[in-house]
Scaffold this motif. Structure first.
Motif, PDB file in Angstrom:
ATOM      1  N   ARG A 173      38.194 -14.937  68.351  1.00 14.17           N
ATOM      2  CA  ARG A 173      37.225 -15.760  67.189  1.00 14.17           C
ATOM      3  C   ARG A 173      36.489 -16.459  67.482  1.00 14.17           C
ATOM      4  NH1 ARG A 173      41.915 -13.774  66.120  1.00 14.17           N
ATOM      5  NH2 ARG A 173      43.017 -14.151  63.677  1.00 14.17           N
ATOM      6  N   ASP A 174      35.928 -16.517  69.127  1.00 12.29           N
ATOM      7  CA  ASP A 174      34.741 -18.033  68.789  1.00 12.29           C
ATOM      8  C   ASP A 174      34.585 -17.055  70.307  1.00 12.29           C
ATOM      9  OD1 ASP A 174      37.146 -17.963  70.555  1.00 12.29           O
ATOM     10  OD2 ASP A 174      37.216 -20.597  70.468  1.00 12.29           O
ATOM     11  N   ILE A 175      34.735 -15.958  70.640  1.00 15.85           N
ATOM     12  CA  ILE A 175      34.223 -15.818  72.598  1.00 15.85           C
ATOM     13  C   ILE A 175      32.721 -15.900  72.211  1.00 15.85           C
ATOM     14  CG2 ILE A 175      34.393 -14.309  74.189  1.00 15.85           C
ATOM     15  CD1 ILE A 175      37.290 -15.191  73.324  1.00 15.85           C
ATOM     16  N   GLY A 176      32.116 -15.768  71.407  1.00 16.66           N
ATOM     17  CA  GLY A 176      30.768 -15.296  71.474  1.00 16.66           C
ATOM     18  C   GLY A 176      30.189 -16.570  70.842  1.00 16.66           C
ATOM     19  N   THR A 177      30.630 -17.326  70.096  1.00 19.07           N
ATOM     20  CA  THR A 177      29.878 -18.674  69.994  1.00 19.07           C
ATOM     21  C   THR A 177      30.100 -19.597  70.570  1.00 19.07           C
ATOM     22  OG1 THR A 177      32.276 -18.716  68.521  1.00 19.07           O
ATOM     23  CG2 THR A 177      30.366 -18.043  67.207  1.00 19.07           C
ATOM     24  N   VAL A 178      31.405 -19.419  70.630  1.00 20.92           N
ATOM     25  CA  VAL A 178      32.264 -21.416  71.783  1.00 20.92           C
ATOM     26  C   VAL A 178      32.478 -20.645  73.005  1.00 20.92           C
ATOM     27  CG1 VAL A 178      33.343 -22.476  72.186  1.00 20.92           C
ATOM     28  CG2 VAL A 178      32.677 -22.005  69.672  1.00 20.92           C
ATOM     29  N   ARG A 199      31.606 -17.974  75.420  1.00 16.84           N
ATOM     30  CA  ARG A 199      30.881 -17.499  76.296  1.00 16.84           C
ATOM     31  C   ARG A 199      29.219 -16.933  75.366  1.00 16.84           C
ATOM     32  NH1 ARG A 199      31.909 -15.263  81.176  1.00 16.84           N
ATOM     33  NH2 ARG A 199      29.558 -14.861  81.458  1.00 16.84           N
ATOM     34  N   PRO A 200      28.583 -18.192  75.173  1.00 17.56           N
ATOM     35  CA  PRO A 200      28.077 -17.719  74.038  1.00 17.56           C
ATOM     36  C   PRO A 200      26.870 -16.831  74.961  1.00 17.56           C
ATOM     37  CG  PRO A 200      28.154 -19.864  73.658  1.00 17.56           C
ATOM     38  CD  PRO A 200      28.564 -19.297  74.813  1.00 17.56           C
ATOM     39  N   ASP A 201      26.430 -16.825  76.263  1.00 20.41           N
ATOM     40  CA  ASP A 201      26.160 -16.272  77.228  1.00 20.41           C
ATOM     41  C   ASP A 201      26.822 -14.099  77.495  1.00 20.41           C
ATOM     42  OD1 ASP A 201      27.994 -16.918  78.442  1.00 20.41           O
ATOM     43  OD2 ASP A 201      27.530 -16.751  80.349  1.00 20.41           O
ATOM     44  N   ALA A 202      27.303 -14.196  76.048  1.00 16.32           N
ATOM     45  CA  ALA A 202      28.080 -13.222  76.628  1.00 16.32           C
ATOM     46  C   ALA A 202      26.709 -11.515  76.268  1.00 16.32           C
ATOM     47  CB  ALA A 202      28.716 -12.399  75.755  1.00 16.32           C
ATOM     48  N   GLU A 203      27.067 -10.538  77.115  1.00 17.12           N
ATOM     49  CA  GLU A 203      25.913  -9.523  77.398  1.00 17.12           C
ATOM     50  C   GLU A 203      26.470  -8.939  75.938  1.00 17.12           C
ATOM     51  OE1 GLU A 203      27.060 -10.180  80.017  1.00 17.12           O
ATOM     52  OE2 GLU A 203      26.385 -10.217  81.967  1.00 17.12           O
ATOM     53  N   LEU A 204      27.181  -8.598  76.070  1.00 13.93           N
ATOM     54  CA  LEU A 204      27.258  -8.104  73.974  1.00 13.93           C
ATOM     55  C   LEU A 204      28.354  -8.866  73.069  1.00 13.93           C
ATOM     56  CD1 LEU A 204      27.025  -5.598  72.743  1.00 13.93           C
ATOM     57  CD2 LEU A 204      28.621  -4.149  73.374  1.00 13.93           C
ATOM     58  N   LYS A 205      27.594  -8.986  72.257  1.00 16.48           N
ATOM     59  CA  LYS A 205      29.084  -9.199  71.247  1.00 16.48           C
ATOM     60  C   LYS A 205      29.148  -8.166  70.134  1.00 16.48           C
ATOM     61  CE  LYS A 205      27.164 -14.427  72.076  1.00 16.48           C
ATOM     62  NZ  LYS A 205      26.382 -15.351  71.875  1.00 16.48           N
ATOM     63  N   VAL A 206      30.498  -8.067  69.703  1.00 15.10           N
ATOM     64  CA  VAL A 206      30.120  -7.692  68.435  1.00 15.10           C
ATOM     65  C   VAL A 206      31.591  -8.899  67.980  1.00 15.10           C
ATOM     66  CG1 VAL A 206      31.998  -5.707  67.512  1.00 15.10           C
ATOM     67  CG2 VAL A 206      30.451  -5.485  70.125  1.00 15.10           C
ATOM     68  N   PHE A 207      30.933  -8.622  66.018  1.00 15.34           N
ATOM     69  CA  PHE A 207      31.317  -9.124  65.715  1.00 15.34           C
ATOM     70  C   PHE A 207      32.329  -8.054  64.022  1.00 15.34           C
ATOM     71  CE2 PHE A 207      32.364 -11.603  61.245  1.00 15.34           C
ATOM     72  CZ  PHE A 207      33.316 -12.818  61.488  1.00 15.34           C
ATOM     73  N   LEU A 208      33.511  -8.021  64.835  1.00 14.81           N
ATOM     74  CA  LEU A 208      34.317  -6.844  63.859  1.00 14.81           C
ATOM     75  C   LEU A 208      34.849  -6.882  62.652  1.00 14.81           C
ATOM     76  CD1 LEU A 208      35.289  -3.399  65.230  1.00 14.81           C
ATOM     77  CD2 LEU A 208      37.265  -4.806  65.593  1.00 14.81           C
ATOM     78  N   THR A 209      34.789  -5.847  61.837  1.00 18.24           N
ATOM     79  CA  THR A 209      35.258  -6.684  60.273  1.00 18.24           C
ATOM     80  C   THR A 209      35.194  -5.026  59.177  1.00 18.24           C
ATOM     81  OG1 THR A 209      35.001  -8.414  58.483  1.00 18.24           O
ATOM     82  CG2 THR A 209      33.029  -7.040  59.323  1.00 18.24           C
ATOM     83  N   ALA A 210      36.537  -5.898  58.571  1.00 23.89           N
ATOM     84  CA  ALA A 210      36.556  -4.768  56.993  1.00 23.89           C
ATOM     85  C   ALA A 210      36.466  -4.861  55.921  1.00 23.89           C
ATOM     86  CB  ALA A 210      38.105  -3.670  57.195  1.00 23.89           C
TER      87      ALA A 210
END
Ligand code: DC
Length: 216
Positions: free
Chosen positions: A117-122, A124-135
């Motif tokens: 839920r918080d990988i890209g925000t908290v 590892r904000p330095d992640a090379e690629l951030k995907v927010f997956l929804t539907a």
């Protein structure tokens, strides 16, 4: 390299993240399983009349299995009682702090697809690629209903309640990182979603790693 995949309940994060990791030869990290293990430990502690602090819990992944203090916890952490408890422990700042630290340490070396839920925000904000997956709500509820046998209406109500709790909690609420790519899986097949994310990874890694350049 780190690919962060975040999103709400029922977006298909774990199946998609697992498949993307297999496709790329990266290691898959299921951070929800870590919260679930802490929840299981709380349930165990209650019946044993003891309280183990989160930092004393050994949580280890071996292939597709997860172990809590040497016990294979893979299946029991998916039971409704532990799921419910997991969403409670996930609001505890001390638990979050400890697990985030472990997640950072784990993903420091090597290539990872980490999902939560918080990988890209908290985490590892330095992640090379951030995907927010929804539907859409209806699609997510429909997928769950197919798994659980409950009605669409029941799943829809449940999901909206959990979404609300995830988005409004004080500690690390679920939100899309500003630099995350939104992937809406409504109406897409599983393969289309995996291909789309693999394409995004290729875009980040640059043309040298695309198949058409391989071996030239
Ligand atoms: O993704 P999941 O259903 O296995 O997650 C279990 C619980 O942990 C769920 O209530 C959301 C929470 N969670 C979290 O708060 N942060 C994460 N990075 C992963 C899961």
């Amino acid at each position: 390299m780190l690919v962060a995949i975040d999103g709400p309940v029922g977006a298909g994060k774990s199946t998609v993240a697992r498949a993307v990791a297999a496709h790329l030869g990266f290691t898959y990290l299921d951070t929800g399983a870590m919260y679930r293990c802490v929840a299981l430990a709380r349930v165990q502690d209650e019946s044993a009349d003891r309280t183990r602090p989160v930092e004393e819990l050994a949580i280890d992944f071996e292939g597709t299995r997860v172990f809590l203090d040497d016990m294979d916890a893979t299946d029991v952490i998916r039971t409704p009682a532990v799921s419910q408890r997991a969403s409670e422990v996930a609001t505890d700042p001390a638990v979050r702090e400890n697990l985030v630290e472990r997640q950072r340490a784990l993903t420091q070396r090597g290539d990872w697809v980490a999902e939560g839920r918080d990988i890209g925000t908290v985490v590892r904000p330095d992640a090379e690629l951030k995907v927010f997956l929804t539907a859409s709500d209806e699609e997510r509820a429909g997928r769950r209903a197919a798994q659980t046998g409950r009605t669409l209406e029941e799943e829809l109500a449940d999901l909206r309640e959990r979404d609300e709790r995830d988005r409004t909690r004080e500690a690390s609420p679920l939100r899309q990182a500003d630099d995350a790519v939104l992937v809406d899986t409504t109406g897409l097949s599983f393969d289309e979603v995996v291909t789309r994310i693999a394409q995004l990874v290729d875009d980040v890694r640059g043309p040298a790693t695309t198949p058409k350049d391989a071996g030239t």
